[in-house]
Scaffold this motif. Structure first.
Motif, mmCIF file in Angstrom:
data_model
loop_
_atom_site.group_PDB
_atom_site.id
_atom_site.type_symbol
_atom_site.label_atom_id
_atom_site.label_comp_id
_atom_site.label_asym_id
_atom_site.label_seq_id
_atom_site.Cartn_x
_atom_site.Cartn_y
_atom_site.Cartn_z
ATOM 1 N N UNK A 72 0.847 -1.193 0.000
ATOM 2 C CA UNK A 72 0.000 0.000 0.000
ATOM 3 C C UNK A 72 0.878 1.237 0.000
ATOM 4 N N UNK A 73 0.647 2.128 -0.958
ATOM 5 C CA UNK A 73 1.412 3.367 -1.058
ATOM 6 C C UNK A 73 0.765 4.500 -0.279
ATOM 7 N N UNK A 74 -0.578 4.508 -0.270
ATOM 8 C CA UNK A 74 -1.261 5.641 0.371
ATOM 9 C C UNK A 74 -2.725 5.291 0.613
ATOM 10 N N UNK A 75 -3.286 5.804 1.710
ATOM 11 C CA UNK A 75 -4.721 5.742 1.974
ATOM 12 C C UNK A 75 -5.166 7.125 2.422
ATOM 13 N N UNK A 76 -6.117 7.705 1.701
ATOM 14 C CA UNK A 76 -6.622 9.021 2.064
ATOM 15 C C UNK A 76 -7.719 8.900 3.116
ATOM 16 N N UNK A 77 -8.100 10.034 3.678
ATOM 17 C CA UNK A 77 -9.127 10.035 4.711
ATOM 18 C C UNK A 77 -10.482 9.552 4.195
ATOM 19 N N UNK A 78 -10.704 9.670 2.879
ATOM 20 C CA UNK A 78 -11.978 9.210 2.326
ATOM 21 C C UNK A 78 -11.871 7.836 1.663
ATOM 22 N N UNK A 79 -10.811 7.099 1.966
ATOM 23 C CA UNK A 79 -10.732 5.710 1.571
ATOM 24 C C UNK A 79 -10.174 5.424 0.200
ATOM 25 N N UNK A 80 -9.494 6.376 -0.424
ATOM 26 C CA UNK A 80 -8.823 6.086 -1.689
ATOM 27 C C UNK A 80 -7.495 5.407 -1.380
ATOM 28 N N UNK A 98 -6.654 -4.076 8.939
ATOM 29 C CA UNK A 98 -5.851 -3.575 10.057
ATOM 30 C C UNK A 98 -5.983 -2.069 10.204
ATOM 31 N N UNK A 99 -6.202 -1.376 9.080
ATOM 32 C CA UNK A 99 -6.305 0.084 9.099
ATOM 33 C C UNK A 99 -7.754 0.579 9.138
ATOM 34 N N UNK A 100 -8.719 -0.342 9.261
ATOM 35 C CA UNK A 100 -10.116 0.055 9.396
ATOM 36 C C UNK A 100 -10.860 0.229 8.091
ATOM 37 N N UNK A 101 -10.345 -0.375 7.002
ATOM 38 C CA UNK A 101 -10.979 -0.258 5.692
ATOM 39 C C UNK A 101 -11.266 -1.640 5.127
ATOM 40 N N UNK A 102 -12.024 -1.664 4.031
ATOM 41 C CA UNK A 102 -12.342 -2.926 3.364
ATOM 42 C C UNK A 102 -12.689 -2.658 1.911
ATOM 43 N N UNK A 103 -12.520 -3.683 1.076
ATOM 44 C CA UNK A 103 -13.075 -3.649 -0.274
ATOM 45 C C UNK A 103 -14.580 -3.859 -0.155
ATOM 46 N N UNK A 104 -15.352 -3.160 -0.980
ATOM 47 C CA UNK A 104 -16.808 -3.235 -0.826
ATOM 48 C C UNK A 104 -17.382 -4.564 -1.292
ATOM 49 N N UNK A 105 -16.677 -5.249 -2.186
ATOM 50 C CA UNK A 105 -17.110 -6.568 -2.645
ATOM 51 C C UNK A 105 -15.886 -7.319 -3.129
ATOM 52 N N UNK A 106 -15.929 -8.638 -2.994
ATOM 53 C CA UNK A 106 -14.796 -9.473 -3.384
ATOM 54 C C UNK A 106 -15.298 -10.756 -4.009
ATOM 55 N N UNK A 107 -14.423 -11.404 -4.779
ATOM 56 C CA UNK A 107 -14.699 -12.741 -5.247
ATOM 57 C C UNK A 107 -14.448 -13.744 -4.134
ATOM 58 N N UNK A 108 -14.559 -15.027 -4.466
ATOM 59 C CA UNK A 108 -14.398 -16.038 -3.427
ATOM 60 C C UNK A 108 -13.000 -16.631 -3.383
ATOM 61 N N UNK A 109 -12.076 -16.084 -4.160
ATOM 62 C CA UNK A 109 -10.667 -16.481 -4.109
ATOM 63 C C UNK A 109 -9.840 -15.209 -3.945
#
Length: 438
Positions: A72-80, A98-109
């Motif tokens: 991870x290079x950068x995470x902005x306050x609005x989740x970019x 660990x940083x309090x963020x997540x992808x909104x949807x993921x595959x199963x692998x």
């Protein structure tokens, strides 16, 4: 270049073992090193984890491995979130959590790299949610001419539009920016059902919670239904007990299933009763856990896969015809058929481009011939304009795909402009896109 390119050729094979090549391997650590490689006069194919079943990543000459373009290079306050293109999804998910963020949807692998998953159109399930590429907000792309492009909705917008699902045909992704959301949990409810009911109430079923999927066991009317509902993390989690997770997800879903597959290969007549056993082996369960732990399943049994995206409204008829064809045959299919849905999007080569979609995936054990099983799924899906997953087996070429994708020529025009001599092409891309016409 000598620091990037290996000094001897390497034998490469993909995850399933059905794609192999003798290659020179490069491990660039920066966009500048990627640019140097692309302008060296060699033909280059980027590769992630090699989880695609098609030859989309198979190189003719040099293989570019992105394992030094990570983190991870950068995470902005609005989740970019800006992340190296070679970062595996499982590491990205853990670090975001660990940083309090997540992808909104993921595959199963989650073994793929983020670049590989984006480039082949990886998706999860959820009638209101698009594939992984719909979460993309920007990308850094090195073109075959050695130019480093920063692309988003305003800068190099045509490249960004096409490159969200780019097949590695426009350039080499070195970093991507994704829109993350605040970390959340999923409440999972899983249990048995019937295909007959699922087809009769398909739309109501697949929209009944946020993320719905089911697995149909051929030779039976049985399905395993999974319904996941998004819930705030501050309401707490209630994960499966360790023993239940190990029993269900390791012993039954992997060890025992591997035994089922092996027995079915040795004695095909055992497949129908073993399918009935498999359908009943996993009982009902409910739990709540961090989203990425629920979205992702452990897959230790290797297989080959074909998956077609069809208009969501046509999915019940496609599945009913697939069941009829299977019942009329003497095929022995031990793997369940996976069914998911996704929202429409505006990405030219996304399988959900311009239409709400349902995904129907068939599997066979690795190192076996899919035979008429895959051919039948392809034929039935084709009758309703089905689009194959770019990383999963199919037999279509550019002439057919041009009819399935209204924006096909838009993508090809960008490819021809950025890679007029086919530096990034291979046999698979020549087949599905046509040779470069620059």
């Amino acid at each position: 270049m000598t620091q990037v390119l290996s000094s001897e050729r390497t034998r490469w094979r993909n995850w399933a073992g059905n794609q192999q090549a003798e290659v020179d391997v490069a491990h660039p650590a920066s966009a500048e090193e990627v640019a140097e490689l692309l302008t060296s006069g060699r033909r280059v194919r980027p590769i992630g984890s090699g989880h695609s079943f098609t030859a989309v990543g198979r190189p003719d000459d040099v293989q570019l491995v992105a394992d030094r373009l990570t983190g991870i290079h950068d995470i902005t306050d609005d989740g970019l979130v800006t992340v190296g293109a070679g970062t595996p999804l499982h590491r990205l998910n853990a670090e975001l959590s660990r940083r309090g963020w997540a992808m909104t949807n993921l595959g199963d692998i989650d073994r793929q790299t983020i670049a590989g998953a984006l480039s082949t159109g990886t998706h999860g399930t959820g009638a209101r949610f698009g594939g992984l590429a719909t979460q993309l907000r920007g990308l850094e792309l090195v073109t075959p001419a050695g130019e480093i492009l920063r692309c988003d909705a305003e800068r190099n917008a045509d490249v960004f539009t096409a490159g969200r699902v780019g097949l590695g045909a426009l350039g080499v992704l070195t970093a991507v920016t994704l829109q993350a959301v605040s970390a959340f949990a999923l409440h999972a409810v899983e249990g048995p059902g019937t295909l007959t009911h699922a087809l009769a109430e398909f739309d109501e079923l697949m929209t009944s919670t946020d993320h719905v999927e089911f697995y149909w066991f051929p030779h039976t009317d049985a399905i395993l239904l999974k319904c996941n509902t998004r819930v705030p993390l501050d309401e707490g989690i209630d994960p499966l007990p360790r023993w239940r997770s190990v029993w269900d997800d390791e012993v039954l879903s992997n060890v025992a299933f591997a035994g089922v597959i092996a027995a079915g290969k040795r004695v095909p007549a055992l497949v129908p009763p073993l399918a009935r056993f498999s359908a009943k082996a996993l009982g009902a369960r409910a739990f709540t856990d961090h989203a990425h732990r629920v979205f992702v399943s452990r897959r230790r049994v290797r297989f080959l896969e074909m998956e077609y995206a069809v208009p969501r409204a046509d999915a019940p008829a496609v599945l009913a015809e697939l069941r009829r064809a299977h019942e009329a045959s003497d095929w022995r299919e031990a793997f369940p058929v996976e069914v998911r849905v996704a929202a429409a999007d505006d990405i030219p080569l996304s399988t959900a481009s311009g239409r709400e979609s349902a995904y129907i995936a068939a599997h066979v054990p690795a190192h076996t011939d899919p035979g008429p099983w895959f051919a039948t799924l392809e034929k039935i899906a084709g009758e309703v304009g089905g689009r194959p997953h770019w990383g999963k087996l199919h037999g279509l070429d550019a002439a057919v795909l041009r009819e399935r994708y209204p924006r096909f020529e838009e993508f090809v025009a960008v490819r021809d402009r950025l890679d007029p001599t086919g530096v990034l092409s291979n046999e698979y891309l020549d087949r599905v896109l046509g040779p470069a016409r620059g």
